[in-house]
Design a protein around this motif. Structure first.
Motif, PDB file in Angstrom:
ATOM      1  N   TYR A  37       0.810  -1.230   0.000  1.00 34.15           N
ATOM      2  CA  TYR A  37       0.000   0.000   0.000  1.00 34.15           C
ATOM      3  C   TYR A  37       0.839   1.273   0.000  1.00 34.15           C
ATOM      4  CZ  TYR A  37      -3.189  -3.613   1.494  1.00 34.15           C
ATOM      5  OH  TYR A  37      -3.895  -4.785   1.570  1.00 34.15           O
ATOM      6  N   SER A  38       2.027   1.221  -0.561  1.00 31.46           N
ATOM      7  CA  SER A  38       2.890   2.392  -0.566  1.00 31.46           C
ATOM      8  C   SER A  38       3.845   2.320  -1.752  1.00 31.46           C
ATOM      9  CB  SER A  38       3.672   2.475   0.751  1.00 31.46           C
ATOM     10  OG  SER A  38       4.416   3.666   0.808  1.00 31.46           O
ATOM     11  N   LYS A  39       4.663   3.338  -1.870  1.00 30.54           N
ATOM     12  CA  LYS A  39       5.664   3.350  -2.935  1.00 30.54           C
ATOM     13  C   LYS A  39       6.870   2.500  -2.531  1.00 30.54           C
ATOM     14  CE  LYS A  39       7.491   7.734  -1.257  1.00 30.54           C
ATOM     15  NZ  LYS A  39       7.694   9.132  -1.559  1.00 30.54           N
TER      16      LYS A  39
END
Length: 166
Positions: A37-39
């Motif tokens: 859920y992130s870079k």
């Protein structure tokens, strides 16, 4: 020359060989991996054990990651020249192995950092899906190898045939 180690899910790292390589390629270490859920997460250090600790944790969790070990051929030995490099406009991260002679390299900067800046400024976001853009990156890379990780976790190799990646 720099060293890139790619570990994909289910893969195994030969830590004895990697530890030995870290004593030769000791001009900076970096690791990048996809966070849920992130870079892509990036960690850089001048100390191998900082990176190894993260890599071993990710390996235990069966996560993919890419390690870069720098052997300085251009630019100062410092964190700013340590891979990986974030290409903010392209939503990806890059590491390089080889020598870039297709660009002018300012004093003190490494060729990989200059290449990353150039690609970030010059390429469209979906460059890796367009044959002509991939060929352009290959032409800049020459005999070098490049690896990218998108913020979605996709791994993209340029000149993959020039090295063993796993």
């Amino acid at each position: 020359m720099c060293l890139i180690i790619t570990r994909t899910k289910g893969g195994q790292v030969d830590w004895q060989a990697v530890d030995k390589a870290s004593t030769i390629n000791r001009d900076g270490y970096g690791i990048f991996h996809k966070l849920a859920y992130s870079k892509v997460s990036i960690t850089k250090s001048m100390k191998w054990n900082d990176i190894k600790r993260i890599a071993k944790r990710l390996e235990r969790q069966d996560e993919s990651f890419i390690i870069h070990m720098r052997y300085a051929t251009h630019g100062a030995v410092k964190i700013a020249n340590t891979h990986p490099f974030r290409l903010v406009d392209l939503d990806m991260v890059m590491a390089h192995n080889g020598i870039i002679d297709s660009l002018d390299i300012p004093h003190g900067m490494c060729d990989s950092r200059v290449l990353a800046m150039h690609l970030n400024d010059d390429l469209p976001k979906d460059w890796h899906e367009q044959d002509n853009e991939v060929q352009y990156v290959e032409s800049l890379a020459g005999n070098s190898r490049l690896v990218f990780m998108t913020n979605e976790g996709e791994i993209i190799y340029i000149n993959e045939s020039l090295g063993a990646w796993k």
